[in-house]
Design a protein around this motif. Structure first.
Motif, PDB file in Angstrom:
ATOM      1  N   PHE A 244      34.951  53.282  38.800  1.00 50.93           N
ATOM      2  CA  PHE A 244      35.424  51.983  38.327  1.00 50.93           C
ATOM      3  C   PHE A 244      36.953  51.905  38.287  1.00 50.93           C
ATOM      4  O   PHE A 244      37.505  50.913  37.824  1.00 50.93           O
ATOM      5  N   THR A 245      37.621  52.941  38.770  1.00 55.68           N
ATOM      6  CA  THR A 245      39.078  52.890  38.855  1.00 55.68           C
ATOM      7  C   THR A 245      39.541  52.378  40.214  1.00 55.68           C
ATOM      8  O   THR A 245      40.730  52.155  40.424  1.00 55.68           O
ATOM      9  N   LYS A 246      38.605  52.206  41.137  1.00 59.95           N
ATOM     10  CA  LYS A 246      38.951  51.799  42.507  1.00 59.95           C
ATOM     11  C   LYS A 246      38.519  50.353  42.778  1.00 59.95           C
ATOM     12  O   LYS A 246      37.637  49.822  42.107  1.00 59.95           O
ATOM     13  N   ASN A 247      39.146  49.762  43.782  1.00 55.76           N
ATOM     14  CA  ASN A 247      38.854  48.364  44.107  1.00 55.76           C
ATOM     15  C   ASN A 247      38.691  48.167  45.608  1.00 55.76           C
ATOM     16  O   ASN A 247      39.047  49.017  46.416  1.00 55.76           O
ATOM     17  N   THR A 248      38.135  47.024  45.970  1.00 59.22           N
ATOM     18  CA  THR A 248      38.006  46.613  47.369  1.00 59.22           C
ATOM     19  C   THR A 248      38.599  45.218  47.493  1.00 59.22           C
ATOM     20  O   THR A 248      38.383  44.368  46.626  1.00 59.22           O
ATOM     21  N   THR A 249      39.352  44.975  48.559  1.00 55.39           N
ATOM     22  CA  THR A 249      40.002  43.682  48.717  1.00 55.39           C
ATOM     23  C   THR A 249      39.628  43.019  50.041  1.00 55.39           C
ATOM     24  O   THR A 249      39.262  43.683  51.010  1.00 55.39           O
ATOM     25  N   LEU A 250      39.733  41.706  50.041  1.00 56.67           N
ATOM     26  CA  LEU A 250      39.644  40.894  51.251  1.00 56.67           C
ATOM     27  C   LEU A 250      41.015  40.263  51.419  1.00 56.67           C
ATOM     28  O   LEU A 250      41.488  39.547  50.532  1.00 56.67           O
ATOM     29  N   THR A 251      41.670  40.564  52.541  1.00 55.12           N
ATOM     30  CA  THR A 251      43.018  40.054  52.745  1.00 55.12           C
ATOM     31  C   THR A 251      43.066  39.159  53.986  1.00 55.12           C
ATOM     32  O   THR A 251      42.183  39.187  54.836  1.00 55.12           O
ATOM     33  N   GLY A 252      44.115  38.378  54.076  1.00 57.12           N
ATOM     34  CA  GLY A 252      44.314  37.503  55.224  1.00 57.12           C
ATOM     35  C   GLY A 252      45.452  36.552  54.941  1.00 57.12           C
ATOM     36  O   GLY A 252      46.232  36.751  54.001  1.00 57.12           O
TER      37      GLY A 252
ATOM     38  N   GLY B  21      28.312  45.934  31.585  1.00 61.10           N
ATOM     39  CA  GLY B  21      28.471  44.506  31.821  1.00 61.10           C
ATOM     40  C   GLY B  21      29.690  44.187  32.664  1.00 61.10           C
ATOM     41  O   GLY B  21      29.668  43.282  33.502  1.00 61.10           O
ATOM     42  N   ARG B  22      30.762  44.945  32.466  1.00 58.97           N
ATOM     43  CA  ARG B  22      31.985  44.695  33.244  1.00 58.97           C
ATOM     44  C   ARG B  22      31.729  44.929  34.731  1.00 58.97           C
ATOM     45  O   ARG B  22      32.176  44.143  35.577  1.00 58.97           O
ATOM     46  N   GLN B  23      31.014  46.004  35.052  1.00 56.58           N
ATOM     47  CA  GLN B  23      30.712  46.284  36.453  1.00 56.58           C
ATOM     48  C   GLN B  23      29.862  45.182  37.077  1.00 56.58           C
ATOM     49  O   GLN B  23      30.051  44.824  38.252  1.00 56.58           O
ATOM     50  N   ARG B  24      28.933  44.638  36.314  1.00 55.63           N
ATOM     51  CA  ARG B  24      28.052  43.587  36.826  1.00 55.63           C
ATOM     52  C   ARG B  24      28.822  42.344  37.255  1.00 55.63           C
ATOM     53  O   ARG B  24      28.389  41.615  38.144  1.00 55.63           O
ATOM     54  N   PHE B  25      29.954  42.103  36.625  1.00 54.02           N
ATOM     55  CA  PHE B  25      30.723  40.890  36.915  1.00 54.02           C
ATOM     56  C   PHE B  25      32.044  41.185  37.625  1.00 54.02           C
ATOM     57  O   PHE B  25      32.929  40.328  37.681  1.00 54.02           O
ATOM     58  N   SER B  26      32.163  42.399  38.191  1.00 60.10           N
ATOM     59  CA  SER B  26      33.408  42.796  38.859  1.00 60.10           C
ATOM     60  C   SER B  26      33.303  42.841  40.371  1.00 60.10           C
ATOM     61  O   SER B  26      34.281  43.171  41.051  1.00 60.10           O
TER      62      SER B  26
ATOM     63  N   THR C  37      38.765  46.303  38.435  1.00 57.73           N
ATOM     64  CA  THR C  37      38.615  47.669  37.952  1.00 57.73           C
ATOM     65  C   THR C  37      38.558  47.641  36.432  1.00 57.73           C
ATOM     66  O   THR C  37      38.807  46.595  35.805  1.00 57.73           O
ATOM     67  N   GLN C  38      38.256  48.794  35.829  1.00 51.33           N
ATOM     68  CA  GLN C  38      38.172  48.826  34.372  1.00 51.33           C
ATOM     69  C   GLN C  38      39.520  48.501  33.726  1.00 51.33           C
ATOM     70  O   GLN C  38      39.574  47.878  32.653  1.00 51.33           O
ATOM     71  N   SER C  39      40.631  48.876  34.379  1.00 52.46           N
ATOM     72  CA  SER C  39      41.945  48.561  33.824  1.00 52.46           C
ATOM     73  C   SER C  39      42.221  47.059  33.865  1.00 52.46           C
ATOM     74  O   SER C  39      42.947  46.537  33.008  1.00 52.46           O
ATOM     75  N   ASP C  40      41.659  46.358  34.855  1.00 48.92           N
ATOM     76  CA  ASP C  40      41.833  44.902  34.903  1.00 48.92           C
ATOM     77  C   ASP C  40      41.245  44.251  33.655  1.00 48.92           C
ATOM     78  O   ASP C  40      41.833  43.326  33.088  1.00 48.92           O
ATOM     79  N   TRP C  41      40.079  44.719  33.245  1.00 49.94           N
ATOM     80  CA  TRP C  41      39.416  44.143  32.071  1.00 49.94           C
ATOM     81  C   TRP C  41      40.219  44.350  30.788  1.00 49.94           C
ATOM     82  O   TRP C  41      40.087  43.584  29.835  1.00 49.94           O
ATOM     83  N   MET C  42      41.054  45.388  30.782  1.00 50.59           N
ATOM     84  CA  MET C  42      41.857  45.666  29.594  1.00 50.59           C
ATOM     85  C   MET C  42      43.254  45.074  29.686  1.00 50.59           C
ATOM     86  O   MET C  42      44.085  45.277  28.800  1.00 50.59           O
ATOM     87  N   THR C  43      43.527  44.314  30.745  1.00 52.24           N
ATOM     88  CA  THR C  43      44.818  43.638  30.885  1.00 52.24           C
ATOM     89  C   THR C  43      45.046  42.691  29.713  1.00 52.24           C
ATOM     90  O   THR C  43      44.165  41.904  29.347  1.00 52.24           O
ATOM     91  N   VAL C  44      46.215  42.769  29.101  1.00 51.34           N
ATOM     92  CA  VAL C  44      46.543  41.883  27.982  1.00 51.34           C
ATOM     93  C   VAL C  44      47.171  40.609  28.540  1.00 51.34           C
ATOM     94  O   VAL C  44      48.183  40.646  29.251  1.00 51.34           O
ATOM     95  N   LEU C  45      46.550  39.486  28.229  1.00 53.83           N
ATOM     96  CA  LEU C  45      47.006  38.196  28.734  1.00 53.83           C
ATOM     97  C   LEU C  45      48.126  37.633  27.869  1.00 53.83           C
ATOM     98  O   LEU C  45      48.482  38.209  26.842  1.00 53.83           O
ATOM     99  N   GLY C  46      48.653  36.501  28.275  1.00 52.64           N
ATOM    100  CA  GLY C  46      49.776  35.903  27.559  1.00 52.64           C
ATOM    101  C   GLY C  46      49.490  35.550  26.113  1.00 52.64           C
ATOM    102  O   GLY C  46      50.401  35.501  25.285  1.00 52.64           O
ATOM    103  N   ASN C  47      48.206  35.317  25.789  1.00 49.96           N
ATOM    104  CA  ASN C  47      47.853  34.960  24.409  1.00 49.96           C
ATOM    105  C   ASN C  47      47.550  36.181  23.551  1.00 49.96           C
ATOM    106  O   ASN C  47      47.119  36.049  22.400  1.00 49.96           O
TER     107      ASN C  47
END
Length: 300
Positions: A92-100, A160-165, A113-123
């Motif tokens: 869960f530390t790795k990602n796959t991208t679609l670029t263009g 649950g995070r993996q299911r929606f990632s 990734t799991q770190s994305d879910w723990m990103t602190v937003l502006g609020n």
């Protein structure tokens, strides 16, 4: 002379009219030169579509451009990023991208990734906390605030995070006038059971708070024109008119909902090219001028 002037006026009017028609034609921009990237660029699954069913495996031979050629009315096939996210041993530390590129600008569409879910937003909230709050608000789920920490722990522990990632990208289109970019996400029209699976097994008392019908897309991370990363998701699906009916991983229910997320983009510069009919009209005007010049020279 009067006859020539009248013919010239008519021909010029037709030419200008044709030019106007040719210059106002517009089309929705699509993703060009699509390819995979990220830290695991092979963790993808391609789904083709026959109009009523999506399918993966050896029989899905469409190109990436064909698969991504749909729209909100007809989503077509899709590309699943981080396709192994729900399998045992998934990193869960790795990602796959679609670029263009779209409208001449680079765009990177990524799984989370799991770190994305723990990103602190502006609020001040983490993405996990914000997404759960938004999901419950949009679907009228009234879980008491005191249970929010329990929900977050259960959602995390039950994958649950993996299911929606692992977003399934159906299309990437751009409005040539406004520049707005629309991304289609294939998913479940009703995700109630998915959410229950990610909350309830270890906490049966939460079942009473989850309605029988609930909508939520998977999340997608987007970087457009080298700008800041944006996390996009939706809680409003339209019926796609198809299901994941056969092939690899077919379950008979997936992909029956289309969720569309949007972000602001830069309107592309569209260069007008005169249509053949316009060129013919302009040639006619040129011919009239040539005729007039010859007559003028003859009468001199």
């Amino acid at each position: 002379m009067t006859g020539f002037v009248n013919k010239l006026a008519l021909a010029t009017s037709i030419a200008l009219g044709m030019t106007a028609i040719g210059s106002t034609s517009a089309f929705a921009g699509t993703l060009t030169n699509p390819q995979f990237g990220g830290t695991v660029d092979t963790d993808v699954l391609l789904y083709c579509s026959n109009g009523s069913s999506t399918f993966a495996g050896p029989t899905c031979t469409d190109s990436l451009s064909t698969i991504l050629s749909g729209n909100s009315s007809s989503p077509g096939g899709n590309i699943e990023l981080a396709a192994s996210s729900e399998q045992a041993g998934f990193d869960f530390t790795k990602n796959t991208t679609l670029t263009g590129t779209i409208g001449g600008k680079d765009i990177v569409i990524s799984s989370l990734t799991q770190s994305d879910w723990m990103t602190v937003l502006g609020n001040g909230k983490t993405l996990l906390s914000q997404w759960l709050d938004d999901a419950f608000l949009a679907n009228n789920v009234n879980i008491p605030a005191i249970l929010k920490p329990v929900v977050e722990v259960a959602f995390t522990n039950l994958n649950g995070r993996q299911r929606f990632s692992d977003p399934n990208i159906s299309y990437v289109n751009q409005n040539d006038t406004t520049g707005e970019i629309s991304i289609g996400l294939a998913g479940h029209f009703n995700v109630s059971n998915l959410l229950k699976d990610a909350l309830i097994p270890n906490n049966p008392f939460l079942a009473t708070y989850i309605p029988a019908s609930l909508q939520a897309s998977e999340l997608v991370k987007v970087v457009y024109d080298n700008g800041p990363a944006k996390y996009l998701y939706s809680f409003a699906a339209t019926a796609s008119g198809q299901i994941n009916g056969h092939g690899v991983g077919a379950d008979g229910i997936s992909h029956n909902g289309n969720y569309e997320v949007k972000l602001a983009g830069v309107p592309p510069v569209v260069t007008s090219v005169p249509e053949p009919s316009t060129m013919l009209a302009l040639m006619a005007v040129g011919g009239l001028f040539a005729t007039a010049k010859r007559k003028s020279a003859k009468n001199a």
